[in-house]
Structures are given as C-alpha cells and as structure tokens.
Design a protein around this motif. Sequence first.
Motif, PDB file in Angstrom:
ATOM      1  N   PHE A  76     -15.661   5.132  -1.538  1.00  0.00           N
ATOM      2  CA  PHE A  76     -14.393   5.817  -1.778  1.00  0.00           C
ATOM      3  C   PHE A  76     -14.632   7.306  -2.013  1.00  0.00           C
ATOM      4  O   PHE A  76     -14.023   8.153  -1.356  1.00  0.00           O
ATOM      5  CB  PHE A  76     -13.705   5.167  -2.985  1.00  0.00           C
ATOM      6  CG  PHE A  76     -12.487   5.887  -3.475  1.00  0.00           C
ATOM      7  CD1 PHE A  76     -11.251   5.667  -2.896  1.00  0.00           C
ATOM      8  CD2 PHE A  76     -12.576   6.770  -4.544  1.00  0.00           C
ATOM      9  CE1 PHE A  76     -10.120   6.317  -3.363  1.00  0.00           C
ATOM     10  CE2 PHE A  76     -11.455   7.421  -5.023  1.00  0.00           C
ATOM     11  CZ  PHE A  76     -10.228   7.198  -4.429  1.00  0.00           C
ATOM     12  N   LEU A  77     -15.535   7.616  -2.920  1.00  0.00           N
ATOM     13  CA  LEU A  77     -15.838   9.017  -3.220  1.00  0.00           C
ATOM     14  C   LEU A  77     -16.365   9.730  -1.982  1.00  0.00           C
ATOM     15  O   LEU A  77     -15.954  10.850  -1.675  1.00  0.00           O
ATOM     16  CB  LEU A  77     -16.844   9.118  -4.366  1.00  0.00           C
ATOM     17  CG  LEU A  77     -17.283  10.530  -4.740  1.00  0.00           C
ATOM     18  CD1 LEU A  77     -16.107  11.379  -5.205  1.00  0.00           C
ATOM     19  CD2 LEU A  77     -18.370  10.479  -5.821  1.00  0.00           C
ATOM     20  N   GLY A  78     -17.245   9.088  -1.246  1.00  0.00           N
ATOM     21  CA  GLY A  78     -17.814   9.695  -0.044  1.00  0.00           C
ATOM     22  C   GLY A  78     -16.757  10.041   0.994  1.00  0.00           C
ATOM     23  O   GLY A  78     -16.803  11.113   1.608  1.00  0.00           O
ATOM     24  N   SER A  86      -2.245  18.880  -2.033  1.00  0.00           N
ATOM     25  CA  SER A  86      -2.299  17.628  -2.795  1.00  0.00           C
ATOM     26  C   SER A  86      -1.562  16.506  -2.067  1.00  0.00           C
ATOM     27  O   SER A  86      -1.929  15.338  -2.194  1.00  0.00           O
ATOM     28  CB  SER A  86      -1.756  17.820  -4.207  1.00  0.00           C
ATOM     29  OG  SER A  86      -0.365  18.017  -4.208  1.00  0.00           O
ATOM     30  N   GLU A  87      -0.541  16.841  -1.288  1.00  0.00           N
ATOM     31  CA  GLU A  87       0.157  15.827  -0.491  1.00  0.00           C
ATOM     32  C   GLU A  87      -0.778  15.260   0.578  1.00  0.00           C
ATOM     33  O   GLU A  87      -0.883  14.033   0.741  1.00  0.00           O
ATOM     34  CB  GLU A  87       1.384  16.445   0.181  1.00  0.00           C
ATOM     35  CG  GLU A  87       2.174  15.486   1.033  1.00  0.00           C
ATOM     36  CD  GLU A  87       3.351  16.152   1.722  1.00  0.00           C
ATOM     37  OE1 GLU A  87       3.726  15.684   2.803  1.00  0.00           O
ATOM     38  OE2 GLU A  87       3.892  17.140   1.185  1.00  0.00           O
ATOM     39  N   ASP A  88      -1.463  16.139   1.290  1.00  0.00           N
ATOM     40  CA  ASP A  88      -2.420  15.686   2.304  1.00  0.00           C
ATOM     41  C   ASP A  88      -3.580  14.931   1.645  1.00  0.00           C
ATOM     42  O   ASP A  88      -4.046  13.910   2.166  1.00  0.00           O
ATOM     43  CB  ASP A  88      -2.963  16.876   3.096  1.00  0.00           C
ATOM     44  CG  ASP A  88      -1.904  17.532   3.957  1.00  0.00           C
ATOM     45  OD1 ASP A  88      -0.846  16.917   4.199  1.00  0.00           O
ATOM     46  OD2 ASP A  88      -2.133  18.690   4.385  1.00  0.00           O
ATOM     47  N   LEU A  89      -4.034  15.427   0.516  1.00  0.00           N
ATOM     48  CA  LEU A  89      -5.113  14.790  -0.223  1.00  0.00           C
ATOM     49  C   LEU A  89      -4.700  13.394  -0.681  1.00  0.00           C
ATOM     50  O   LEU A  89      -5.480  12.446  -0.572  1.00  0.00           O
ATOM     51  CB  LEU A  89      -5.495  15.662  -1.418  1.00  0.00           C
ATOM     52  CG  LEU A  89      -6.541  15.116  -2.370  1.00  0.00           C
ATOM     53  CD1 LEU A  89      -7.862  14.891  -1.659  1.00  0.00           C
ATOM     54  CD2 LEU A  89      -6.716  16.082  -3.542  1.00  0.00           C
ATOM     55  N   ASP A  90      -3.495  13.257  -1.160  1.00  0.00           N
ATOM     56  CA  ASP A  90      -2.982  11.962  -1.609  1.00  0.00           C
ATOM     57  C   ASP A  90      -3.061  10.939  -0.480  1.00  0.00           C
ATOM     58  O   ASP A  90      -3.448   9.785  -0.694  1.00  0.00           O
ATOM     59  CB  ASP A  90      -1.550  12.128  -2.105  1.00  0.00           C
ATOM     60  CG  ASP A  90      -1.050  10.958  -2.924  1.00  0.00           C
ATOM     61  OD1 ASP A  90      -1.874  10.194  -3.467  1.00  0.00           O
ATOM     62  OD2 ASP A  90       0.181  10.805  -3.030  1.00  0.00           O
ATOM     63  N   LYS A  91      -2.708  11.346   0.729  1.00  0.00           N
ATOM     64  CA  LYS A  91      -2.788  10.442   1.886  1.00  0.00           C
ATOM     65  C   LYS A  91      -4.229  10.019   2.160  1.00  0.00           C
ATOM     66  O   LYS A  91      -4.492   8.858   2.473  1.00  0.00           O
ATOM     67  CB  LYS A  91      -2.196  11.117   3.124  1.00  0.00           C
ATOM     68  CG  LYS A  91      -0.699  11.318   3.039  1.00  0.00           C
ATOM     69  CD  LYS A  91      -0.178  12.118   4.204  1.00  0.00           C
ATOM     70  CE  LYS A  91       1.298  12.448   4.024  1.00  0.00           C
ATOM     71  NZ  LYS A  91       1.777  13.387   5.036  1.00  0.00           N
ATOM     72  N   GLN A  92      -5.160  10.949   2.014  1.00  0.00           N
ATOM     73  CA  GLN A  92      -6.569  10.633   2.244  1.00  0.00           C
ATOM     74  C   GLN A  92      -7.121   9.706   1.161  1.00  0.00           C
ATOM     75  O   GLN A  92      -7.918   8.808   1.452  1.00  0.00           O
ATOM     76  CB  GLN A  92      -7.396  11.920   2.309  1.00  0.00           C
ATOM     77  CG  GLN A  92      -7.042  12.815   3.473  1.00  0.00           C
ATOM     78  CD  GLN A  92      -7.134  12.100   4.806  1.00  0.00           C
ATOM     79  OE1 GLN A  92      -8.103  11.405   5.089  1.00  0.00           O
ATOM     80  NE2 GLN A  92      -6.134  12.263   5.643  1.00  0.00           N
ATOM     81  N   VAL A  93      -6.692   9.929  -0.069  1.00  0.00           N
ATOM     82  CA  VAL A  93      -7.120   9.059  -1.168  1.00  0.00           C
ATOM     83  C   VAL A  93      -6.588   7.649  -0.932  1.00  0.00           C
ATOM     84  O   VAL A  93      -7.310   6.656  -1.137  1.00  0.00           O
ATOM     85  CB  VAL A  93      -6.652   9.627  -2.532  1.00  0.00           C
ATOM     86  CG1 VAL A  93      -6.800   8.620  -3.643  1.00  0.00           C
ATOM     87  CG2 VAL A  93      -7.418  10.910  -2.861  1.00  0.00           C
ATOM     88  N   GLU A  94      -5.338   7.520  -0.487  1.00  0.00           N
ATOM     89  CA  GLU A  94      -4.775   6.203  -0.194  1.00  0.00           C
ATOM     90  C   GLU A  94      -5.556   5.512   0.913  1.00  0.00           C
ATOM     91  O   GLU A  94      -5.842   4.308   0.819  1.00  0.00           O
ATOM     92  CB  GLU A  94      -3.306   6.330   0.207  1.00  0.00           C
ATOM     93  CG  GLU A  94      -2.379   6.584  -0.950  1.00  0.00           C
ATOM     94  CD  GLU A  94      -0.927   6.663  -0.545  1.00  0.00           C
ATOM     95  OE1 GLU A  94      -0.558   6.074   0.503  1.00  0.00           O
ATOM     96  OE2 GLU A  94      -0.146   7.322  -1.259  1.00  0.00           O
ATOM     97  N   LYS A  95      -5.912   6.240   1.970  1.00  0.00           N
ATOM     98  CA  LYS A  95      -6.710   5.665   3.062  1.00  0.00           C
ATOM     99  C   LYS A  95      -8.057   5.190   2.542  1.00  0.00           C
ATOM    100  O   LYS A  95      -8.516   4.116   2.909  1.00  0.00           O
ATOM    101  CB  LYS A  95      -6.931   6.692   4.176  1.00  0.00           C
ATOM    102  CG  LYS A  95      -5.780   6.909   5.089  1.00  0.00           C
ATOM    103  CD  LYS A  95      -6.180   7.884   6.187  1.00  0.00           C
ATOM    104  CE  LYS A  95      -5.018   8.289   7.029  1.00  0.00           C
ATOM    105  NZ  LYS A  95      -5.409   9.294   8.040  1.00  0.00           N
ATOM    106  N   ALA A  96      -8.693   5.992   1.725  1.00  0.00           N
ATOM    107  CA  ALA A  96      -9.996   5.632   1.177  1.00  0.00           C
ATOM    108  C   ALA A  96      -9.885   4.403   0.273  1.00  0.00           C
ATOM    109  O   ALA A  96     -10.755   3.526   0.285  1.00  0.00           O
ATOM    110  CB  ALA A  96     -10.597   6.811   0.405  1.00  0.00           C
TER     111      ALA A  96
END
Length: 134
Positions: free
Chosen positions: A60-62, A120-130
């Motif tokens: 996840f972190l990676g 943070s919106e784009d980041l949130d999407k990436q965190v959800e994918k991870a």
Amino acid sequence: MVLEDDLSELEQDHDDAKEGFWVFTYLDRYFEVLNYGDRVVVTCNFSVPEEATDAGRAAFLGKVQKWVAGHQAKEATQTEAEWKPGVEDVLWVRATFELGNGMTGKKIHDGYWHFCDKYSEDLDKQVEKAAESL
C-alpha cells in the motif's frame, strides 16, 4: 498568508513548529500545517484499513509513494508519502514549501490551496486504489 483568517482559531501548540501549527478537516480529509519559519509543511493524512497485513501495508505504502514521486505538489520543494511518525496505520503525505530561492508567500499560499483541493482529491483516489489491493 498561508491560512485564511477563519482558520486562526484552529492553531495549536507543537514542539517543533514554533511559528505555527494548525489541524483541520477540509473536504472530509484531515490536514496539518506546520510552520517552521524557514519552511511550511502541509500534510494530508489517510487511515490504512485495519485488516492490512504487514506485507499489504508495505505494498500500500509503495503504491502511494510511487504515485507521489511522479506527482509532486504544485510549488512544493518536496512531496513525500510515509507512515506518520509515532502513529500506527496512518499514511502521511506531506508537501514542503521551503522559503528562499524565489519562494514567496503567494506561491506558498497557492501551493497550499492546490494541495488541499486538487492534489488531495487526486491523492484520495490513489489511496483508494492502493487500499483496494489489500
């Protein structure tokens, strides 16, 4: 110049950030702003699903680190993703805005708002994918 006046009530004490420390929720995301005098650090925090194994947490972190490395925050000197120091299972993505070398209060202000809104919106999407791959 970084924060709007209405956030001044949210200022707190912090051992290291002697020039100011603010914590707030914006767009359902948790942020911290630390003013060290020579730099301003803006963070966005994300919780990791409790069921994550150690291997899953590392993966996840990676994934988030890879995305952040390819998508530096606007005007930031550096953007990083790591586990929040002293807090288990919280991903800490931080943008650092170092003063000097042409960095102005306006650039920090613009970078701060971009980080809190679009980034943070784009980041949130990436965190959800991870997190889906856990």
